[in-house]
Each structure stands twice: as structure tokens, then as C-alpha cells.
Design a protein around this motif. Sequence first.
Motif, PDB file in Angstrom:
ATOM      1  N   GLY A 137       5.128 -68.644 -66.480  1.00  0.00           N
ATOM      2  CA  GLY A 137       5.934 -67.431 -66.464  1.00  0.00           C
ATOM      3  C   GLY A 137       5.331 -66.307 -65.636  1.00  0.00           C
ATOM      4  O   GLY A 137       5.850 -65.203 -65.631  1.00  0.00           O
ATOM      5  N   SER A 138       4.215 -66.582 -64.959  1.00  0.00           N
ATOM      6  CA  SER A 138       3.577 -65.527 -64.177  1.00  0.00           C
ATOM      7  C   SER A 138       4.358 -65.239 -62.900  1.00  0.00           C
ATOM      8  O   SER A 138       5.161 -66.027 -62.451  1.00  0.00           O
ATOM      9  N   GLY A 139       4.075 -64.092 -62.298  1.00  0.00           N
ATOM     10  CA  GLY A 139       4.733 -63.736 -61.058  1.00  0.00           C
ATOM     11  C   GLY A 139       5.913 -62.819 -61.296  1.00  0.00           C
ATOM     12  O   GLY A 139       6.210 -62.411 -62.411  1.00  0.00           O
ATOM     13  N   PRO A 140       6.626 -62.472 -60.211  1.00  0.00           N
ATOM     14  CA  PRO A 140       7.777 -61.586 -60.326  1.00  0.00           C
ATOM     15  C   PRO A 140       8.809 -62.120 -61.319  1.00  0.00           C
ATOM     16  O   PRO A 140       9.054 -63.317 -61.388  1.00  0.00           O
ATOM     17  N   SER A 141       9.442 -61.217 -62.066  1.00  0.00           N
ATOM     18  CA  SER A 141      10.341 -61.646 -63.138  1.00  0.00           C
ATOM     19  C   SER A 141      11.769 -61.164 -62.965  1.00  0.00           C
ATOM     20  O   SER A 141      12.621 -61.449 -63.803  1.00  0.00           O
ATOM     21  N   GLY A 142      12.066 -60.425 -61.897  1.00  0.00           N
ATOM     22  CA  GLY A 142      13.414 -59.923 -61.702  1.00  0.00           C
ATOM     23  C   GLY A 142      14.376 -60.996 -61.240  1.00  0.00           C
ATOM     24  O   GLY A 142      13.966 -62.030 -60.698  1.00  0.00           O
ATOM     25  N   PRO A 143      15.693 -60.779 -61.427  1.00  0.00           N
ATOM     26  CA  PRO A 143      16.692 -61.764 -60.983  1.00  0.00           C
ATOM     27  C   PRO A 143      16.858 -61.757 -59.468  1.00  0.00           C
ATOM     28  O   PRO A 143      16.909 -60.690 -58.845  1.00  0.00           O
ATOM     29  N   ASP A 144      16.948 -62.940 -58.878  1.00  0.00           N
ATOM     30  CA  ASP A 144      17.116 -63.053 -57.430  1.00  0.00           C
ATOM     31  C   ASP A 144      18.442 -62.436 -56.987  1.00  0.00           C
ATOM     32  O   ASP A 144      19.435 -62.462 -57.720  1.00  0.00           O
ATOM     33  N   ALA A 145      18.438 -61.882 -55.762  1.00  0.00           N
ATOM     34  CA  ALA A 145      19.631 -61.218 -55.229  1.00  0.00           C
ATOM     35  C   ALA A 145      19.943 -61.730 -53.827  1.00  0.00           C
ATOM     36  O   ALA A 145      19.051 -62.119 -53.078  1.00  0.00           O
ATOM     37  N   MET A 146      21.224 -61.695 -53.485  1.00  0.00           N
ATOM     38  CA  MET A 146      21.706 -62.068 -52.155  1.00  0.00           C
ATOM     39  C   MET A 146      22.512 -60.905 -51.597  1.00  0.00           C
ATOM     40  O   MET A 146      23.301 -60.289 -52.317  1.00  0.00           O
ATOM     41  N   GLY A 261      31.950 -56.339 -61.090  1.00  0.00           N
ATOM     42  CA  GLY A 261      31.851 -55.060 -61.759  1.00  0.00           C
ATOM     43  C   GLY A 261      30.806 -54.997 -62.852  1.00  0.00           C
ATOM     44  O   GLY A 261      30.952 -54.225 -63.806  1.00  0.00           O
ATOM     45  N   VAL A 262      29.742 -55.764 -62.734  1.00  0.00           N
ATOM     46  CA  VAL A 262      28.674 -55.723 -63.738  1.00  0.00           C
ATOM     47  C   VAL A 262      27.867 -54.430 -63.551  1.00  0.00           C
ATOM     48  O   VAL A 262      27.310 -54.195 -62.472  1.00  0.00           O
ATOM     49  N   PRO A 263      27.777 -53.585 -64.565  1.00  0.00           N
ATOM     50  CA  PRO A 263      27.057 -52.309 -64.408  1.00  0.00           C
ATOM     51  C   PRO A 263      25.545 -52.507 -64.347  1.00  0.00           C
ATOM     52  O   PRO A 263      25.022 -53.544 -64.770  1.00  0.00           O
ATOM     53  N   ARG A 264      24.863 -51.516 -63.844  1.00  0.00           N
ATOM     54  CA  ARG A 264      23.411 -51.614 -63.648  1.00  0.00           C
ATOM     55  C   ARG A 264      22.658 -51.803 -64.956  1.00  0.00           C
ATOM     56  O   ARG A 264      21.621 -52.448 -64.986  1.00  0.00           O
ATOM     57  N   GLN A 265      23.177 -51.219 -66.044  1.00  0.00           N
ATOM     58  CA  GLN A 265      22.437 -51.294 -67.306  1.00  0.00           C
ATOM     59  C   GLN A 265      22.606 -52.620 -68.028  1.00  0.00           C
ATOM     60  O   GLN A 265      21.936 -52.873 -69.033  1.00  0.00           O
ATOM     61  N   ALA A 266      23.474 -53.490 -67.559  1.00  0.00           N
ATOM     62  CA  ALA A 266      23.694 -54.780 -68.217  1.00  0.00           C
ATOM     63  C   ALA A 266      22.483 -55.688 -68.016  1.00  0.00           C
ATOM     64  O   ALA A 266      21.780 -55.621 -67.001  1.00  0.00           O
ATOM     65  N   ARG A 267      22.245 -56.561 -68.980  1.00  0.00           N
ATOM     66  CA  ARG A 267      21.109 -57.488 -68.893  1.00  0.00           C
ATOM     67  C   ARG A 267      21.208 -58.378 -67.664  1.00  0.00           C
ATOM     68  O   ARG A 267      20.199 -58.690 -67.018  1.00  0.00           O
ATOM     69  N   LEU A 268      22.416 -58.829 -67.333  1.00  0.00           N
ATOM     70  CA  LEU A 268      22.593 -59.721 -66.190  1.00  0.00           C
ATOM     71  C   LEU A 268      22.184 -59.051 -64.881  1.00  0.00           C
ATOM     72  O   LEU A 268      21.823 -59.740 -63.922  1.00  0.00           O
ATOM     73  N   ALA A 269      22.244 -57.742 -64.813  1.00  0.00           N
ATOM     74  CA  ALA A 269      21.855 -57.019 -63.604  1.00  0.00           C
ATOM     75  C   ALA A 269      20.370 -56.707 -63.578  1.00  0.00           C
ATOM     76  O   ALA A 269      19.811 -56.406 -62.509  1.00  0.00           O
ATOM     77  N   ARG A 270      19.699 -56.768 -64.720  1.00  0.00           N
ATOM     78  CA  ARG A 270      18.305 -56.361 -64.808  1.00  0.00           C
ATOM     79  C   ARG A 270      17.342 -57.501 -65.109  1.00  0.00           C
ATOM     80  O   ARG A 270      16.170 -57.440 -64.730  1.00  0.00           O
ATOM     81  N   GLU A 271      17.810 -58.543 -65.795  1.00  0.00           N
ATOM     82  CA  GLU A 271      16.932 -59.597 -66.267  1.00  0.00           C
ATOM     83  C   GLU A 271      17.329 -60.959 -65.700  1.00  0.00           C
ATOM     84  O   GLU A 271      18.474 -61.162 -65.286  1.00  0.00           O
ATOM     85  N   ARG A 272      16.370 -61.859 -65.713  1.00  0.00           N
ATOM     86  CA  ARG A 272      16.611 -63.232 -65.277  1.00  0.00           C
ATOM     87  C   ARG A 272      17.098 -64.042 -66.484  1.00  0.00           C
ATOM     88  O   ARG A 272      16.303 -64.554 -67.272  1.00  0.00           O
ATOM     89  N   VAL A 273      18.406 -64.146 -66.637  1.00  0.00           N
ATOM     90  CA  VAL A 273      19.009 -64.883 -67.751  1.00  0.00           C
ATOM     91  C   VAL A 273      19.317 -66.297 -67.276  1.00  0.00           C
ATOM     92  O   VAL A 273      20.025 -66.492 -66.286  1.00  0.00           O
ATOM     93  N   ALA A 274      18.793 -67.304 -67.970  1.00  0.00           N
ATOM     94  CA  ALA A 274      18.950 -68.691 -67.550  1.00  0.00           C
ATOM     95  C   ALA A 274      20.394 -69.126 -67.647  1.00  0.00           C
ATOM     96  O   ALA A 274      21.096 -68.809 -68.604  1.00  0.00           O
ATOM     97  N   GLY A 275      20.853 -69.874 -66.628  1.00  0.00           N
ATOM     98  CA  GLY A 275      22.188 -70.431 -66.658  1.00  0.00           C
ATOM     99  C   GLY A 275      22.940 -70.192 -65.367  1.00  0.00           C
ATOM    100  O   GLY A 275      22.574 -69.331 -64.554  1.00  0.00           O
ATOM    101  N   PRO A 276      24.027 -70.944 -65.142  1.00  0.00           N
ATOM    102  CA  PRO A 276      24.817 -70.818 -63.908  1.00  0.00           C
ATOM    103  C   PRO A 276      25.751 -69.609 -63.962  1.00  0.00           C
ATOM    104  O   PRO A 276      26.897 -69.702 -64.385  1.00  0.00           O
ATOM    105  N   VAL A 277      25.280 -68.469 -63.536  1.00  0.00           N
ATOM    106  CA  VAL A 277      26.065 -67.245 -63.569  1.00  0.00           C
ATOM    107  C   VAL A 277      25.786 -66.427 -62.321  1.00  0.00           C
ATOM    108  O   VAL A 277      24.647 -66.362 -61.851  1.00  0.00           O
ATOM    109  N   LEU A 278      26.831 -65.818 -61.759  1.00  0.00           N
ATOM    110  CA  LEU A 278      26.693 -64.969 -60.582  1.00  0.00           C
ATOM    111  C   LEU A 278      27.443 -63.663 -60.812  1.00  0.00           C
ATOM    112  O   LEU A 278      28.614 -63.663 -61.193  1.00  0.00           O
ATOM    113  N   CYS A 279      26.767 -62.544 -60.563  1.00  0.00           N
ATOM    114  CA  CYS A 279      27.363 -61.217 -60.652  1.00  0.00           C
ATOM    115  C   CYS A 279      27.593 -60.721 -59.226  1.00  0.00           C
ATOM    116  O   CYS A 279      26.629 -60.493 -58.486  1.00  0.00           O
ATOM    117  N   VAL A 280      28.850 -60.569 -58.824  1.00  0.00           N
ATOM    118  CA  VAL A 280      29.205 -60.205 -57.454  1.00  0.00           C
ATOM    119  C   VAL A 280      29.671 -58.755 -57.424  1.00  0.00           C
ATOM    120  O   VAL A 280      30.563 -58.370 -58.186  1.00  0.00           O
TER     121      VAL A 280
END
Length: 410
Positions: A137-146, A261-280
Amino acid sequence: DLAAVDLERESAAGVAAEPELELCERPRRQSFVAQQARYDQLDRIFVAHRHRIAGRRRSSQILGDRGAAGAPFALPLTTVGAALLAGNGVIIAPAPGTARAGERLAGVLTRAGLPEGLVRVAGEDGLEGCARLLDLGSGPSGPDAMIVLADAKLAQAVDGALWAACAGAGQLAGSLKRVYVAQERHAEFLQALCSAAAALELGDPLAPHTQLGPMAGEAVATALAEAINESVGLGAVLLGGGRTSVAAARGAFFAPAVLSGVPRQARLARERVAGPVLCVSAVADSVEAVELANGGERSLGASIWSADRRRAVRIARELRARVVWGNDHLPVAPLRQAAADALEHCGREQLITWEPAAHHPPWRYRYDAATQRAARTLAVLHSTREGEREQALRDGAPAIIRLAGRALRR
């Protein structure tokens, strides 16, 4: 000799033989006396076989590896291999529900020629006597972005986003979670992504036509569903995907979820949540895209999709990510070597790449029988066993040629 260990062939054969590999109970807790005997045995193995593993080395240790639920075979394979090459023994403590994945890894290494007992499987309490832990679990922990700019090839970007988000059922350490698209291409990108996601075939991960297998367990799928519900409660729109079932297969299946339309304060926008999900999200320009991409913790990876290489590289330098790809996105795990951790404290480590080739990479969707045969053939071609490579080439050459032709046509 570790250089000749045929991990690819053995692991492919071993995993294919047991469909329930990662849906099992963890090992039973072991007594302190039994655990101490295990350490003593590992010490004896070091003395007898150290010359076969690392050549000259000042000292050897027993290291602990706490498995990951999302990739219980692939990730430990990487860290265990690094530990062995450094002259150490390893005790693996698989994540809950993945015990046989650790046992299979130890068996693969033994069958490939590693001294028996150098890699052992234990419960969580078995890590207490290890010199140190190989922390997955070491290293950067933020969710990847495109970031998709207005001049990007849209079909290529959609294809790359879907694979980066769904490979490994979206549970890899570097799985893509967020996409920021230029306002003028947002609607087109979103429509194409939803269509492509809905077309993915869910099913048995060992079946050749399956594009997306189950998640690592009910708890992981539930956590993802809760994070999606939180985002919807905050104003996001779920455009497709979610919990589902497959008639011919067991497991916690989750169809690729696409949200807008996922807001900045949502977990999906801030954390790496496991699973096939994309916030566009739509962005006015690259400045806003970089601001949103850098809004949380530093991530393992990010990508820029554009026809203008120089502009993309300038933007890439502003992103807080360990690796930045150009017109590509690979959900890779972070480096595990101690040297990489030291560099993290000394400077800003970053790698920027540009699109690897003009054709469609063959490892992306769609999968079929030819894809499966070609992958198995390439794995066996790495073998050093006499006669196996020739036989594999005779049997699998047509599939490899078919796959190469398909990639060049796209």
C-alpha cells in the motif's frame, strides 16, 4: 537460477486449473511454536541456497508480504520476486478470502525450481517475526486521472479509458477513476464511453470471451456501491452500470459504472475506491483540468490525450502523478524497491511517456479465443524447458498472427 524460473507459464497453468483460486478462506492461525520453527527452517534454507539466489550479499532476512485483495496473485508475484532476487525469504499473508492465491504462488515458485520453503504462506500473525514488511500500500494513494483535450482522437481515448478503468475489475493500484474532458467533446465522449461500457461481456474470468470478471469479494463490491450512492446523493448522475449477476458464473459482479457531475467532496473524486467506475467531468480548459486532477492526494498515474505532443508534455509536468502517459494509460502498480521510496523523499520523481505506437494495442478490449491462445503462447515462449517453445509456436502462431493483423487494421 532465478533468471530461468518460468513464472509466466507456471502461473498461467496454475491459475487456469483452479477457477476458485481467489474465493477461498484465509489460513488458520498458527501457534507461536510452529511459527518459530518456520523461521528456523527458512534460516537453514538461506545457508544452503544463498548462492543460487543473490550471489554476494552481506545478509539475508525473512520479509513479510501482506497480500492485496484486488490482485492477490499478480501483486505479490512482483514483490516476492524482488525480495528473492535480493537474497531474502518471504512469508506471505494473503488478504481475507484469497488464501489459495498465496498458496498457489508458493507452489508455482517451487515447481519452477525455487528451493522448497523459501516462500511460505501464513496467517496475519505470521508476519510478526519478519524483519520488515513489503508494504503493497506504499506510494501515492490518490485516484488516477485522465485529461482529454479537444484535439484528442476520441475513439482512442474512450478505448483507453475503459480498459484502464476495468482491467483487473478496476481493483489495481493504478486503475483509472476520473476523466476530465474538454467541454466541446464532453457529450460525445460520454455517449461513446457509456456504449462501450455497456457492451463489455461479464462472466467467468477463465472463459475466452469474458471481458470483465467478478470483484474480489462481496465487501469490495458493497464498498463501491456505497461510494456511488454517496456521489448520487451529492448530485452526481449514474449513467449506467452497477451491481449485477451473471447466470453462468459465481462472484460479486459489477457492471462498469459511469457517472457525471461528481462533486469534489465525493469519495470517488478524492479516494481510490476499488472497482470498475469512471467519473467523467467537463472542463473549460486545461488549467481547470489540471486543478481538478491535482485536487487530492498524489496519484500513481495520469494521462493526457491530445494530438499536440508539446502541449501535452507541458501539461503533464504540472500533474501530481508518479507516471504521466501521453495517449495511453496503464493501470500499473507502484515501484516497490527501497530506492524508489528514497527518491520519493529526495525529489519529485516523475516519468512522462508518449503514445507507444500508432496501432491499437492488442491487450485492450475485445478479448476472444484468439486473444487467450496468443497470450498463453507468448507466456510459454518465455520458457527454458526443452521442446516447449517449439511446440507452443507451432500451436499458437496462427493466433498471434491473427491478433497482430487485427491490431494493425484498427
